[in-house]
Structures are given as structure tokens and as C-alpha cells.
Design an enzyme around this catalytic site. Structure first.
Site, PDB file in Angstrom:
ATOM      1  N   CYS A   2      75.219 -32.849   0.541  1.00 38.38           N
ATOM      2  CA  CYS A   2      73.821 -33.253   0.592  1.00 38.38           C
ATOM      3  C   CYS A   2      73.733 -34.547   1.406  1.00 38.38           C
ATOM      4  O   CYS A   2      74.676 -35.327   1.471  1.00 38.38           O
ATOM      5  CB  CYS A   2      73.195 -33.519  -0.761  1.00 38.38           C
ATOM      6  SG  CYS A   2      73.319 -32.153  -1.903  1.00 38.38           S
ATOM      7  N   ARG A  27      75.390 -31.950   6.471  1.00 38.40           N
ATOM      8  CA  ARG A  27      75.885 -32.142   5.113  1.00 38.40           C
ATOM      9  C   ARG A  27      75.342 -31.084   4.147  1.00 38.40           C
ATOM     10  O   ARG A  27      75.643 -31.106   2.950  1.00 38.40           O
ATOM     11  CB  ARG A  27      75.483 -33.529   4.595  1.00 38.40           C
ATOM     12  CG  ARG A  27      75.954 -34.664   5.464  1.00 38.40           C
ATOM     13  CD  ARG A  27      75.500 -35.988   4.908  1.00 38.40           C
ATOM     14  NE  ARG A  27      76.159 -36.277   3.663  1.00 38.40           N
ATOM     15  CZ  ARG A  27      77.336 -36.869   3.543  1.00 38.40           C
ATOM     16  NH1 ARG A  27      77.999 -37.222   4.623  1.00 38.40           N
ATOM     17  NH2 ARG A  27      77.852 -37.097   2.367  1.00 38.40           N
ATOM     18  N   TRP A  71      72.833 -29.274  -0.273  1.00 38.06           N
ATOM     19  CA  TRP A  71      73.874 -28.236  -0.313  1.00 38.06           C
ATOM     20  C   TRP A  71      74.057 -27.960  -1.794  1.00 38.06           C
ATOM     21  O   TRP A  71      74.586 -28.775  -2.540  1.00 38.06           O
ATOM     22  CB  TRP A  71      75.154 -28.765   0.313  1.00 38.06           C
ATOM     23  CG  TRP A  71      76.236 -27.742   0.456  1.00 38.06           C
ATOM     24  CD1 TRP A  71      76.427 -26.884   1.498  1.00 38.06           C
ATOM     25  CD2 TRP A  71      77.293 -27.478  -0.482  1.00 38.06           C
ATOM     26  NE1 TRP A  71      77.530 -26.110   1.264  1.00 38.06           N
ATOM     27  CE2 TRP A  71      78.089 -26.438   0.064  1.00 38.06           C
ATOM     28  CE3 TRP A  71      77.650 -28.002  -1.719  1.00 38.06           C
ATOM     29  CZ2 TRP A  71      79.203 -25.931  -0.585  1.00 38.06           C
ATOM     30  CZ3 TRP A  71      78.762 -27.486  -2.373  1.00 38.06           C
ATOM     31  CH2 TRP A  71      79.523 -26.465  -1.796  1.00 38.06           C
ATOM     32  N   ASN A  97      73.142 -37.485  -4.076  1.00 35.12           N
ATOM     33  CA  ASN A  97      74.251 -36.721  -3.504  1.00 35.12           C
ATOM     34  C   ASN A  97      75.440 -36.927  -4.434  1.00 35.12           C
ATOM     35  O   ASN A  97      75.841 -38.065  -4.672  1.00 35.12           O
ATOM     36  CB  ASN A  97      74.565 -37.257  -2.100  1.00 35.12           C
ATOM     37  CG  ASN A  97      75.869 -36.728  -1.556  1.00 35.12           C
ATOM     38  OD1 ASN A  97      76.249 -35.601  -1.850  1.00 35.12           O
ATOM     39  ND2 ASN A  97      76.560 -37.523  -0.772  1.00 35.12           N
ATOM     40  N   GLY A  98      75.958 -35.841  -4.989  1.00 33.19           N
ATOM     41  CA  GLY A  98      77.084 -35.962  -5.908  1.00 33.19           C
ATOM     42  C   GLY A  98      76.943 -34.951  -7.024  1.00 33.19           C
ATOM     43  O   GLY A  98      76.164 -33.999  -6.912  1.00 33.19           O
ATOM     44  N   GLU A 467      94.053 -22.158  12.155  1.00 29.49           N
ATOM     45  CA  GLU A 467      92.849 -22.861  12.611  1.00 29.49           C
ATOM     46  C   GLU A 467      91.959 -21.933  13.459  1.00 29.49           C
ATOM     47  O   GLU A 467      90.739 -21.953  13.333  1.00 29.49           O
ATOM     48  CB  GLU A 467      93.267 -24.116  13.402  1.00 29.49           C
ATOM     49  CG  GLU A 467      92.135 -24.928  14.004  1.00 29.49           C
ATOM     50  CD  GLU A 467      91.105 -25.433  13.011  1.00 29.49           C
ATOM     51  OE1 GLU A 467      91.341 -25.366  11.802  1.00 29.49           O
ATOM     52  OE2 GLU A 467      90.032 -25.875  13.455  1.00 29.49           O
ATOM     53  N   LYS A 471      88.152 -21.078  12.455  1.00 27.50           N
ATOM     54  CA  LYS A 471      87.024 -21.318  13.361  1.00 27.50           C
ATOM     55  C   LYS A 471      86.215 -20.045  13.541  1.00 27.50           C
ATOM     56  O   LYS A 471      84.994 -20.049  13.462  1.00 27.50           O
ATOM     57  CB  LYS A 471      87.578 -21.759  14.716  1.00 27.50           C
ATOM     58  CG  LYS A 471      87.256 -23.004  15.397  1.00 27.50           C
ATOM     59  CD  LYS A 471      86.988 -24.313  14.829  1.00 27.50           C
ATOM     60  CE  LYS A 471      86.862 -24.579  13.399  1.00 27.50           C
ATOM     61  NZ  LYS A 471      87.280 -25.871  12.938  1.00 27.50           N
ATOM     62  N   GLU A 474      84.294 -19.062  10.241  1.00 34.50           N
ATOM     63  CA  GLU A 474      83.213 -19.938   9.777  1.00 34.50           C
ATOM     64  C   GLU A 474      81.971 -19.871  10.651  1.00 34.50           C
ATOM     65  O   GLU A 474      80.865 -20.006  10.143  1.00 34.50           O
ATOM     66  CB  GLU A 474      83.680 -21.380   9.543  1.00 34.50           C
ATOM     67  CG  GLU A 474      84.014 -22.204  10.749  1.00 34.50           C
ATOM     68  CD  GLU A 474      84.490 -23.621  10.387  1.00 34.50           C
ATOM     69  OE1 GLU A 474      83.968 -24.229   9.442  1.00 34.50           O
ATOM     70  OE2 GLU A 474      85.393 -24.128  11.080  1.00 34.50           O
ATOM     71  N   HIS A 490     104.627  -7.874   6.453  1.00 33.46           N
ATOM     72  CA  HIS A 490     104.763  -7.859   4.992  1.00 33.46           C
ATOM     73  C   HIS A 490     103.412  -7.648   4.319  1.00 33.46           C
ATOM     74  O   HIS A 490     103.038  -8.386   3.409  1.00 33.46           O
ATOM     75  CB  HIS A 490     105.405  -9.171   4.517  1.00 33.46           C
ATOM     76  CG  HIS A 490     106.761  -9.408   5.100  1.00 33.46           C
ATOM     77  ND1 HIS A 490     107.853  -8.603   4.819  1.00 33.46           N
ATOM     78  CD2 HIS A 490     107.209 -10.335   5.994  1.00 33.46           C
ATOM     79  CE1 HIS A 490     108.901  -9.036   5.493  1.00 33.46           C
ATOM     80  NE2 HIS A 490     108.534 -10.082   6.223  1.00 33.46           N
ATOM     81  N   LYS A 589      79.640 -30.139   6.391  1.00 29.93           N
ATOM     82  CA  LYS A 589      80.695 -30.846   7.104  1.00 29.93           C
ATOM     83  C   LYS A 589      81.495 -31.770   6.201  1.00 29.93           C
ATOM     84  O   LYS A 589      82.685 -31.969   6.390  1.00 29.93           O
ATOM     85  CB  LYS A 589      80.061 -31.665   8.230  1.00 29.93           C
ATOM     86  CG  LYS A 589      81.079 -32.305   9.104  1.00 29.93           C
ATOM     87  CD  LYS A 589      80.587 -32.502  10.481  1.00 29.93           C
ATOM     88  CE  LYS A 589      81.732 -32.761  11.422  1.00 29.93           C
ATOM     89  NZ  LYS A 589      82.548 -31.570  11.680  1.00 29.93           N
TER      90      LYS A 589
END
Ligand code: G6P
Length: 594
Positions: A2, A27, A71, A97-98, A467, A471, A474, A490, A589
Site C-alpha cells: 500500500c 505499491r 494492496w 500501510n502495514g 529470473e 519475469k 509476472e 526428473h 513492488k
């Protein structure tokens, strides 16, 4: 997560708050709202993006206000759950925020005392607690309310008929922006860069009263001074500069980021941390930890440190490390976090510090919580990264790790000199990839038709496969998995076939022949193969369906060129699929919750 903002001054608050909030949407952006103190407190909020809120909300008059972009943690994204939240009387509004851990218990108690709640959020207990303790002094009431709370918070409190905002932080970021007869409050610096570059970073436990002319900060009831700092980031860095998306702009900034980061490190005379000390105290003495993309940088760091310092460091995902009790005796811990605010990473850092470890932070944000916890900090110089998907901050983290490794290595002088020369050539090689991005965009058009993709790599390029997959998933919403090449047989082999392409990351090192064999195995199962390979690698060209040729680099640096190519591949695939690239669904983020 947030984002929260506040404004007190002599201008209309609503447009300022909306402008600041747009810069904080990285955020979280599932809903948003503002509260303005005029004759009464007026709130406008909804489960829409900030831009839309600006278009549909009525004009709210007033020069003091607060805002929030959310968020969701407690309760679905909806108008009712959006912030700001009010007390029963509608005279106190709060953005937060929290996470409030004991919200159920507090809520039950407040309900017994006659308070009524409208939302499913944890935040709503805060204005009700402040209301309960309010007898004409907002600062005291806020302090009393926070005493009841167990959890993390950055809050801004607005009350009717009071020419002040009360703010507080614990384990969530909050900064003050200083203006001329006006002051700003925000979760992060980019939110206020349009208005001021004078910033005060609040510390955990700070409670501050902000008026248009003054800020007064207290810690445990006593006045404290926090120095004003000048922000080196500028407004342009936080804007798109003609690019369609922040992500593309940030990918293209990487040659500059590499140059800036190296120039800064070259200028610095002191090594921030004595890694050699860690080597002398044994192999069990170094730990790298991080989350998300930063964890992939840590994985690459493991190869760099092994190669250059001959120490096999341990690496941990910070959120998992927090459950261990047996790794607290390490001499040096390197915590990698671009935001410097990731809750799991911060928790791990605190735990290590308490156990007497020396903690080094690698972060992109000056004044971030990570930098304050750490004994020493290496700053990466990526500039503000606005897109949720990390790109340039990752490359800058790699530069920090290369620099640490190279400056402290005891490999022979000739080899070291040649590595330094190669390192300095990296910006040019990355630029070559960017100049040829049309080739990658063409491959992306092809890739965008699929729903499952595997990424494979070996050695130092195994983390690059992870990575690349991260990418792609997402931002394009294609299911993607990264694998160490040898592991593909495997299990994942069961999924290979014409509809499961494989992206193979090939480096001209001791993994090359095994990669070639793996590609052949994959081809035999009919999966289309796109290979990333060094220019002129004919062996790979013969077996892969398509090759993205990349400039030749020393194997140690191959993660940089390979990652840049995979960032472009993910970007153009997502673009082809019409995805909201800078704001992927459900992601934020800065992940400030566990
Ligand atoms: C979020 C971001 C990722 C980032 C991760 C760790 O999930 O979306 O891009 O890699 O957090 O963030 P940090 O700030 O600690 O590097």
C-alpha cells in the site's frame, strides 16, 4: 504494501494527493481513496485506479488531506475496504500501510464499547482507537492508540478542525517532504519528487505532528531530531520519458546504470565490508539472503563469491531463513533488497544482527529500513525503479556483487585485470542487445501464443533461468518454470511437447556441451527451443529452432547479457498479449508484509 500520502499547506490538497498517489501505485493499486479536511472530513474512495478516481470524484475543497492506494491484505478490494477509514463520528480519518496482528481482539473490544465497524480491514480499528482516546489532543490520542496495537504500520491521521496531521511508523516506510509553508508525507520518495527534494526519513517508533510550517518528531515521548536530506533522484528519472512503459524505459537504462554503479564504486576508496575476514573464519561464515528477483541476484552472487573468493556462501530465501535457528553464527550476512523494505528480508536482518552477525545491505534506496538496520550498506545506483517487475535494480545488484567479488578476490593479477576490462565493456554489450531488440520482439510474438514455458540454464545461468521465468510469468501471465537444465528430465519432461516451448540459456563455458545435449533431448520430445547463445555458436544454431545471439562475454558476466535479453523477451510477450505491464495483477513492488 500500500502507498500512503498526506499534504498540509496552502494549496488545494486533492489534486496534489492524487498526483502523489499515482506515483505510488507500484505499491498496490486495487483500490484507492482520499480524505480532505474542509468544513467536515470528506472521503472519496473506490475499487478503481487513481487516475479514474481523479476523473470521477467530486471536487473536495481543503488544503489538508490524506490518500491511499491499496494492496489488499484484510478484505477484498472494494469501496468499503478502501482507505481512508473513519471513526464513528466521521471526525477522524486514517490511512495505513502495514498489518495489525491483534485487530480481531481490538475490534471485539471496541464493539463491546459501542463502536461500529463497516469494513473487513484491520486498519479500521485505528481511527476507532484514536476516537476512544481523543480528548482534544490528536498526538496523545494517536500515541495511546498505537500502544494498543501489535503489528506494523505507517499511518497518517487527519482530524476535523485541526491544522495538523499526525504520522507514525513502525516496520513500514514513511518519509516527510519539506516545502515552503507546506509539507508532504509519503511511503516513498518518488511520490513527492514533483514538489520537493528535501526529505526527512522517519525512524521506526517515530511519531510526528506535521503542520504547514513545522514538523515535530517524538520517539518514546521525547523530542528527537531527524536530519533533512537532499534527494539525488530527479523528477525525470521517475517519469516514462517517451517510453510506452516504465519497464521498457528501465530495461533501456541498464547501460547507464552499470556505468554509474561502477563509477561510484571505483571512486569509493574503502571496501564496505571485509569479506576476506569471512573467508578466514571458515566456509560456514557467509550468508546471502533476499526475496524475489533479489534472491536470484543472491544465487548469482553465490557463484561470483565462490569463483572469486573461493568461499562457498550459504544462500537463503529470507522468508524461509526466518524459521531457522541454526544459522545465526555467521560472520557476514549480505541482505539484498532493492527497496530496502521487504518485510521478510528486514526480519531476517534483525535476527542476524541480534545474534551478533555483521550485516551488509545491498539496496537501491537511500535511507531505507534495510540501510538503517545494516552495519554497512552498499548502494546500487539504479535510480528510481517504477515498474513492479525488477529489471535495472537487478542488474545493479549484480554489479555490486561483481565489485565486491573482484575487489576482494585473490585470483591472479592478470585474470583480475582482464575481468575488470570486461566489466567496463558490459554497458556497450548490453547496448548492443537493446539496439537489436526487434529480433527479441519477433521471438516474443511467437512465444505469446503459448501457455506454458520452461526456462533452462546451468551453472551461473541457472538463476538466470529462474529470473527469466519469473519475469515472463509476472508480466505476461504465461505459466513459466525455471529449471537447472539437468533437472528437467526428473519430472518436467512429462510436460514437454509441441505446446511447451523451452528457452535455453547457453553460455560458452564448461556447461556448454551439457546444454547442447539437453537441447537435443528437449527437441526429441518435440518442444520448440529458443536458445540464448553467444554470437557464432554454430553448434546451438544447428539444434535450436531459434537463436537469440548475444555478444560474447566472460562467463562470469553472462547473467547480465542473458537477463537483459530475457527481460526484453518477457516485455514484448506481455505487450503482445495486451497485459498491463507496469502493474501486473495482484503484485506490488515493495512487499512489506510477511
Ligand atoms: C516484490 C517485487 C519484486 C522484488 C521482491 C523483493 O515481489 O515485485 O520485483 O524482487 O519484492 O523486493 P526487494 O525490494 O527486497 O528486492
Amino acid at each position: 504494501m500500500c502507498g500512503i500520502v498526506g499534504y498540509i499547506g496552502n494549496k488545494q490538497a486533492q489534486p496534489i494527493l492524487l498526483g502523489c498517489l499515482e506515483k505510488l501505485e507500484y505499491r498496490g493499486y486495487d483500490s484507492c481513496g482520499v480524505a480532505i479536511a474542509g468544513k467536515d472530513i470528506e472521503v472519496y474512495k473506490d475499487a478503481i485506479r487513481v487516475k479514474m478516481l481523479g476523473e470521477v470524484s467530486p471536487k473536495l475543497n481543503g488544503t489538508t488531506g490524506i490518500g491511499h492506494t491499496r494492496w489488499a491484505t484484510h478484505g477484498v478490494p472494494s469501496q468499503i475496504n478502501a482507505h481512508p477509514h473513519l471513526d464513528c463520528s466521521g471526525n477522524i480519518a486514517v490511512v495505513h500501510n502495514g498489518v495489525i496482528n491483534n485487530c480481531q481482539e481490538l475490534k471485539a473490544r471496541l464493539i463491546r464499547e459501542g463502536h461500529t465497524f463497516t469494513s473487513e480491514t484491520d486498519t479500521e480499528v485505528i481511527p476507532h482507537l484514536i476516537e476512544k482516546y481523543y480528548h482534544g489532543n490528536l498526538e496523545e490520542a494517536t500515541a495511546a492508540a498505537l500502544d494498543d496495537i501489535d503489528g506494523s504500520y505507517a499511518i497518517i491521521v487527519l482530524a476535523k478542525d485541526r491544522a495538523e496531521l499526525v504520522v507514525a511508523r513502525k516496520d513500514s516506510p514513511l518519509i516527510l517532504g519539506l516545502g515552503d509553508r507546506e509539507n508532504y508525507i509519503a511511503s516513498d520518495v518518488p511520490a513527492i519528487l514533483d514538489h520537493t527534494d528535501r526529505v526527512v526519513y522517519l525512524e521506526d517508533g517515530d511519531l510526528a505532528v506535521i503542520t504547514r510550517n513545522e514538523i515535530k518528531i517524538k520517539q518514546n515521548g521525547s523530542d528527537v531530531r531527524r536530519d533533512e536530506q537532499k534527494v539525488s533522484w530527479n523528477v525525470e528519472e521517475a517519469q516514462k520519458a517517451g517510453y510506452e512503459h516504465f519497464m521498457l524505459k528501465e530495461i533501456h537504462e541498464q547501460p547507464k546504470v552499470i556505468r554509474n554503479t561502477l563509477a561510484e564504486y571505483t571512486r569509493a576508496t574503502e571496501h564496505p565490508v571485509d569479506l576476506l575476514g569471512a573467508r578466514d573464519t571458515g566456509t560456514d561464515s557467509m550468508l546471502l539472503l533476499a526475496c524475489g528477483t533479489s534472491y536470484h541476484a543472491a544465487m548469482i552472487g553465490k557463484y561470483i563469491i565462490r569463483e572469486l573468493l573461493k568461499i562457498p556462501p550459504r544462500i537463503e530465501i529470507a522468508s524461509e531463513f526466518n524459521y531457522y535457528s541454526d544459522v545465526l553464527s555467521r560472520a557476514v550476512a549480505i541482505a539484498i533488497t532493492q527497496s530496502g523494505e521487504t518485510a521478510d528480508t528486514l526480519k531476517a536482518m534483525k535476527k542476524l544482527k541480534e545474534a551478533g552477525c555483521r550485516v551488509l545491505a545491498v539496496t537501491n534506496v537511500v535511507g531505507s529500513t534495510a540501510s538503517r538496520i545494516a552495519n554497512e550498506t552498499i548502494y546500487t545506483r539504479a535510480g528510481p525503479e517504477m515498474s513492479v517487475a525488477a529489471t535495472k535494480s537487478f542488474t545493479a545488484q549484480l554489479m555490486a556483487l561483481y565489485w565486491l567479488g573482484i575487489t576482494q578476490s585473490r585470483i591472479d593479477a592478470r585474470k583480475l585485470a582482464s575481468l575488470l576490462t570486461e566489466l567496463r565493456q558490459l554497458p556497450g554489450k548490453v547496448q548492443q542487445i537493446l539496439d537489436d531488440e526487434a529480433i527479441i520482439a519477433k521471438q516474443a510474438r511467437n512465444l505469446s501464443r503459448f501457455e506454458n514455458v520452461f526456462f533452462i540454464g546451468r551453472g551461473i545461468n541457472y538463476p538466470v533461468a529462474l529470473e527469466g521465468a519469473l519475469k515472463l510469468k509476472e508480466i505476461s501471465y504465461i505459466h513459466a518454470e525455471g529449471y537447472a537444465s539437468g533437472e528437467l528430465k526428473h519430472g518436467p519432461f512429462a510436460l514437454l511437447g509441441e505446446s511447451s516451448p523451452v528457452i535455453a540459456i547457453v553460455s560458452k563455458d564448461n556447461t556448454h556441451d551439457a546444454m547442447l545435449t539437453n537441447i537435443k533431448e528437449v527437441k526429441a520430445r518435440r518442444s520448440p527451443v529458443i536458445a540464448l547463445a553467444e554470437e557464432g555458436d554454430e553448434a546451438i544454431e544447428e539444434v535450436a529452432d531459434a537463436v537469440i545471439s548475444l555478444p560474447r562475454v566472460e562467463s562470469l558476466f553472462s547473467p547480465v547479457v542473458n537477463t537483459v535479453a530475457l527481460q526484453l523477451l518477457a516485455y514484448y510477450t506481455a505487450k503482445e498479449r495486451g497485459c498491463p505491464i507496469d502493474f501486473p495483477r495482484n503484485l506490488a513492488k515493495s512487499v512489506t508484509v510477511e
